[in-house]
Design an enzyme around this catalytic site. Structure first.
Site, mmCIF file in Angstrom:
data_model
loop_
_atom_site.group_PDB
_atom_site.id
_atom_site.type_symbol
_atom_site.label_atom_id
_atom_site.label_comp_id
_atom_site.label_asym_id
_atom_site.label_seq_id
_atom_site.Cartn_x
_atom_site.Cartn_y
_atom_site.Cartn_z
ATOM 1 N N GLY A 14 0.804 -1.229 0.000
ATOM 2 C CA GLY A 14 0.000 0.000 0.000
ATOM 3 C C GLY A 14 0.835 1.276 0.000
ATOM 4 O O GLY A 14 2.066 1.247 -0.119
ATOM 5 N N SER A 15 0.151 2.390 0.165
ATOM 6 C CA SER A 15 0.794 3.713 0.145
ATOM 7 C C SER A 15 1.842 3.819 1.256
ATOM 8 O O SER A 15 2.994 4.205 1.019
ATOM 9 C CB SER A 15 -0.302 4.777 0.325
ATOM 10 O OG SER A 15 0.216 6.054 0.471
ATOM 11 N N VAL A 16 1.459 3.449 2.466
ATOM 12 C CA VAL A 16 2.390 3.494 3.590
ATOM 13 C C VAL A 16 3.419 2.366 3.464
ATOM 14 O O VAL A 16 4.618 2.556 3.690
ATOM 15 C CB VAL A 16 1.620 3.391 4.926
ATOM 16 C CG1 VAL A 16 2.564 3.232 6.103
ATOM 17 C CG2 VAL A 16 0.752 4.630 5.115
ATOM 18 N N SER A 38 -2.487 -8.666 1.466
ATOM 19 C CA SER A 38 -3.759 -9.417 1.456
ATOM 20 C C SER A 38 -3.590 -10.749 0.722
ATOM 21 O O SER A 38 -2.591 -10.962 0.022
ATOM 22 C CB SER A 38 -4.827 -8.583 0.752
ATOM 23 O OG SER A 38 -4.650 -8.701 -0.645
ATOM 24 N N SER A 41 -2.369 -10.664 -2.826
ATOM 25 C CA SER A 41 -0.945 -10.465 -3.139
ATOM 26 C C SER A 41 -0.067 -11.620 -2.670
ATOM 27 O O SER A 41 1.027 -11.828 -3.215
ATOM 28 C CB SER A 41 -0.437 -9.190 -2.450
ATOM 29 O OG SER A 41 -1.221 -8.092 -2.817
ATOM 30 N N LEU A 85 -1.245 -1.729 7.431
ATOM 31 C CA LEU A 85 -2.435 -2.487 7.024
ATOM 32 C C LEU A 85 -3.658 -1.589 6.932
ATOM 33 O O LEU A 85 -3.841 -0.671 7.756
ATOM 34 C CB LEU A 85 -2.731 -3.586 8.042
ATOM 35 C CG LEU A 85 -1.896 -4.860 7.959
ATOM 36 C CD1 LEU A 85 -2.182 -5.735 9.172
ATOM 37 C CD2 LEU A 85 -2.163 -5.619 6.664
ATOM 38 N N CYS A 156 -1.848 10.995 10.262
ATOM 39 C CA CYS A 156 -0.800 11.774 9.582
ATOM 40 C C CYS A 156 -0.948 13.286 9.764
ATOM 41 O O CYS A 156 0.050 13.999 9.930
ATOM 42 C CB CYS A 156 -0.752 11.409 8.104
ATOM 43 S SG CYS A 156 -2.369 11.219 7.359
ATOM 44 N N GLY A 188 -2.601 10.231 1.184
ATOM 45 C CA GLY A 188 -3.156 9.948 2.511
ATOM 46 C C GLY A 188 -4.371 9.036 2.462
ATOM 47 O O GLY A 188 -4.700 8.372 3.439
ATOM 48 N N HIS A 256 0.869 17.057 3.679
ATOM 49 C CA HIS A 256 -0.347 17.655 4.236
ATOM 50 C C HIS A 256 -0.029 19.075 4.740
ATOM 51 O O HIS A 256 0.925 19.275 5.514
ATOM 52 C CB HIS A 256 -0.858 16.840 5.435
ATOM 53 C CG HIS A 256 -1.491 15.528 5.055
ATOM 54 N ND1 HIS A 256 -1.706 15.121 3.758
ATOM 55 C CD2 HIS A 256 -1.986 14.529 5.833
ATOM 56 C CE1 HIS A 256 -2.303 13.926 3.754
ATOM 57 N NE2 HIS A 256 -2.476 13.555 5.000
HETATM 58 N N1 LIG Z 1 -1.457 7.036 3.640
HETATM 59 C C1 LIG Z 1 -1.181 7.785 4.702
HETATM 60 O O1 LIG Z 1 -0.679 8.924 4.584
HETATM 61 C C2 LIG Z 1 -1.464 7.277 6.066
HETATM 62 C C3 LIG Z 1 -2.101 6.054 6.305
HETATM 63 N N2 LIG Z 1 -2.299 5.623 7.585
HETATM 64 C C4 LIG Z 1 -2.917 4.329 7.870
HETATM 65 O O2 LIG Z 1 -2.002 3.298 7.451
HETATM 66 C C5 LIG Z 1 -2.707 2.172 6.979
HETATM 67 C C6 LIG Z 1 -2.335 1.911 5.546
HETATM 68 O O3 LIG Z 1 -2.752 2.995 4.753
HETATM 69 P P1 LIG Z 1 -2.460 3.080 3.206
HETATM 70 O O4 LIG Z 1 -1.102 2.562 2.933
HETATM 71 O O5 LIG Z 1 -2.793 4.466 2.845
HETATM 72 O O6 LIG Z 1 -3.556 2.039 2.624
HETATM 73 P P2 LIG Z 1 -3.533 1.248 1.249
HETATM 74 O O7 LIG Z 1 -4.952 1.020 0.914
HETATM 75 O O8 LIG Z 1 -2.692 1.929 0.251
HETATM 76 O O9 LIG Z 1 -2.835 -0.156 1.618
HETATM 77 C C7 LIG Z 1 -3.484 -1.128 2.406
HETATM 78 C C8 LIG Z 1 -2.618 -2.363 2.618
HETATM 79 O O10 LIG Z 1 -3.384 -3.318 3.373
HETATM 80 C C9 LIG Z 1 -3.354 -4.576 2.683
HETATM 81 N N3 LIG Z 1 -4.578 -5.325 2.902
HETATM 82 C C10 LIG Z 1 -5.830 -5.051 2.433
HETATM 83 N N4 LIG Z 1 -6.694 -6.022 2.813
HETATM 84 C C11 LIG Z 1 -5.987 -6.924 3.533
HETATM 85 C C12 LIG Z 1 -6.299 -8.168 4.176
HETATM 86 N N5 LIG Z 1 -7.534 -8.667 4.150
HETATM 87 N N6 LIG Z 1 -5.313 -8.819 4.810
HETATM 88 C C13 LIG Z 1 -4.053 -8.339 4.833
HETATM 89 N N7 LIG Z 1 -3.687 -7.181 4.218
HETATM 90 C C14 LIG Z 1 -4.643 -6.488 3.578
HETATM 91 C C15 LIG Z 1 -3.207 -4.208 1.211
HETATM 92 O O11 LIG Z 1 -2.704 -5.327 0.502
HETATM 93 P P3 LIG Z 1 -3.134 -5.627 -1.040
HETATM 94 O O12 LIG Z 1 -2.349 -4.681 -1.893
HETATM 95 O O13 LIG Z 1 -2.732 -7.035 -1.203
HETATM 96 O O14 LIG Z 1 -4.604 -5.399 -1.132
HETATM 97 C C16 LIG Z 1 -2.204 -3.063 1.310
HETATM 98 O O15 LIG Z 1 -0.907 -3.578 1.458
HETATM 99 C C17 LIG Z 1 -4.196 2.470 7.148
HETATM 100 O O16 LIG Z 1 -4.631 1.925 8.345
HETATM 101 C C18 LIG Z 1 -4.212 3.992 7.151
HETATM 102 O O17 LIG Z 1 -5.339 4.476 7.807
HETATM 103 C C19 LIG Z 1 -1.869 6.384 8.623
HETATM 104 C C20 LIG Z 1 -1.248 7.576 8.452
HETATM 105 C C21 LIG Z 1 -1.024 8.110 7.143
HETATM 106 N N1 LIG Z 2 -6.937 9.833 6.753
HETATM 107 C C1 LIG Z 2 -5.575 10.234 6.456
HETATM 108 C C2 LIG Z 2 -4.671 9.048 6.393
HETATM 109 C C3 LIG Z 2 -5.070 7.979 7.341
HETATM 110 O O1 LIG Z 2 -5.301 6.888 6.915
HETATM 111 O O2 LIG Z 2 -5.174 8.308 8.605
HETATM 112 P P1 LIG Z 2 -5.569 7.313 9.799
HETATM 113 O O3 LIG Z 2 -4.500 6.281 9.925
HETATM 114 O O4 LIG Z 2 -5.657 8.173 10.982
HETATM 115 O O5 LIG Z 2 -6.879 6.664 9.445
HETATM 116 C C4 LIG Z 2 -5.571 10.984 5.156
HETATM 117 O O6 LIG Z 2 -6.482 10.806 4.418
HETATM 118 O O7 LIG Z 2 -4.685 11.714 4.818
#
Ligand SMILES: NC(=O)C1=CN([C@@H]2O[C@H](COP(=O)(O)OP(=O)(O)OC[C@H]3O[C@@H](n4cnc5c(N)ncnc54)[C@H](OP(=O)(O)O)[C@@H]3O)[C@@H](O)[C@H]2O)C=CC1
Ligand SMILES: N[C@@H](CC(=O)OP(=O)(O)O)C(=O)O
Length: 365
Positions: A14-16, A38, A41, A85, A156, A188, A256
């Site tokens: 994912g993004s993070v 997931s 993958s 996750l 974030c 985000g 942000h």
């Molecule tokens: N983006 C941001 O700036 C920030 C994000 N966060 C938090 O960090 C976390 C990740 O965010 P983000 O990277 O943006 O999300 P993404 O949607 O980009 O990535 C999600 C990840 O979770 C995996 N996933 C989805 N479903 C399952 C499952 N059933 N079992 C195991 N793994 C699974 C995905 O794998 P697959 O590719 O295989 O589907 C992917 O690796 C979230 O909880 C978000 O709220 C917190 C702060 C900042």
């Molecule tokens: N909601 C934030 C990112 C995020 O996923 O935050 P949190 O982990 O608090 O749900 C954004 O959209 O930029």
């Protein structure tokens, strides 16, 4: 030189997760060995599983790692596991890891409000890790195995918000009232599915589900203090600080921006120059501890009237520094300013890596 600690990443596609991959490639303290995502993958090479969207190329060292499913058995050799996750699935997965004795640093929101879980922005409140130290010491004294634990990284936008607040509170006393209006990057919102182009291009979306409540609540935990027995964090009360957040999604890739205003409790309030100097002088503990990723300049005070800007300023101190500009008096509260922080570095994966470096410096992993 000590052997590198073995690291794993959950939600690695994912993004993070992708940001974790970049930050952990060639890291002097950690060797990234296990990647989880997931069932869609799992079983694929990372290069085939990840829809790579970073402007830096995928590190060669990650390309051929076979993505695992997210069960703790696959991560049993890890000294530390970082989680990016999807919050919909993070709860039970991270719980299972902790029960299996694994140290987890999570970006997901699921456990942030647990009393005994530290919510840490490493450039702000690393002392909240004392709660984990206490758990480790108690287990050791009882002759038990080292327990698993979870540390949460903040939302974030909250990470950017609290960075300038910390030195200001330390120098000038408590904040009475705080308002923030955010302009949040599309990274985000994650990649699955993420914000669609047609929604965000030529547009601003004045709603991010749950974000305002998280900012208002998490600020009170991060600026709170560890209880005397080190069992939990004492949150600031609504009487101690009033926080109001309004959150917007804008067509920026990373970074942000927040327009904040604040009023101190103590009178007279400091001068604008005192506020600027206080922010410039702030050196985070992680830098004093010589942690590899710690920003040399924690807060960059920008004097140009049109800064900070996401594209120009988000990578200051490799994304671990926070930029603050347009610091001026406010006719309603005391001061207003514009804060910019990299949402997937100091707002997410970078904070995770820096927390792990602090744990290592404190012999906690
Ligand atoms: N983006 C941001 O700036 C920030 C994000 N966060 C938090 O960090 C976390 C990740 O965010 P983000 O990277 O943006 O999300 P993404 O949607 O980009 O990535 C999600 C990840 O979770 C995996 N996933 C989805 N479903 C399952 C499952 N059933 N079992 C195991 N793994 C699974 C995905 O794998 P697959 O590719 O295989 O589907 C992917 O690796 C979230 O909880 C978000 O709220 C917190 C702060 C900042
Ligand atoms: N909601 C934030 C990112 C995020 O996923 O935050 P949190 O982990 O608090 O749900 C954004 O959209 O930029």
């Amino acid at each position: 030189m000590a052997a590198k600690k073995v690291a794993g990443v959950l939600g690695a596609t994912g993004s993070v997760g992708q940001r974790f991959i970049l930050l952990l490639a060639d890291h002097p303290d950690f060797e990234l060995r296990v990647l989880g995502a997931s069932p869609r993958s799992a079983g694929k090479k990372y290069i085939d599983a990840a829809n790579w969207k970073q402007t830096d190329l995928m590190p060669k060292s990650a390309e051929n790692i076979i993505v695992s499913d997210c069960s703790s058995a696959n991560f049993k050799d890890c000294d530390i596991v970082f989680s990016g996750l999807d919050a919909e699935y993070a709860g039970p997965i991270e719980k299972e890891f902790v029960e299996a004795g694994i140290a987890v640093i999570s970006n997901a929101k699921n456990y942030r409000r647990e009393e005994d879980v530290p919510l840490v922005v490493p450039i702000v409140n690393p002392e909240h890790l004392d709660i984990i130290q206490q758990k480790l010491d108690t287990a050791k004294e009882a002759g038990k195995q080292r327990p698993g634990f979870i540390i949460c990284i903040s939302n974030c936008s909250t990470a950017g918000l609290v960075a300038p607040l910390k030195p200001l509170v330390d120098s000038f006393g408590p904040i009475d009232t705080l308002t923030t209006t955010t302009l949040q990057a599309i990274s985000g919102a994650g990649f699955s599915p993420g914000v669609s182009g047609i929604d965000v291009l030529d547009n601003i979306i004045p709603y991010i589900g749950g974000e305002e409540d998280k900012m208002e609540w998490e600020t009170k935990k991060i600026l709170g203090s560890v209880s005397t027995d080190k069992s939990h964090v004492e949150l600031l009360t609504p009487e101690e600080i009033k926080v109001s957040a309004q959150c917007n999604r804008v067509a920026v890739s990373d970074g942000h921006t927040e327009c904040i205003a604040l009023k101190f409790k103590n009178r007279p309030a400091p001068s604008v120059e005192q506020v600027k100097q206080c922010l410039r002088d702030y050196v985070c503990d992680a830098y004093k501890m010589k942690c590899h990723s710690a920003p040399e300049q924690t807060i960059h005070v920008l004097e140009q009237s049109d800064r900070p800007q996401p594209r120009l300023d988000r990578n200051r101190d490799r994304g671990y520094g926070v930029s603050v500009g347009r610091i001026r008096e406010d006719p309603v509260l005391d001061f207003k300013m514009v804060v910019l922080s990299h949402n997937t570095i100091i707002g997410a994966a970078g904070s995770g890596v820096l927390i792990a470096e602090i744990l290592l410096a404190r012999n906690m992993i």
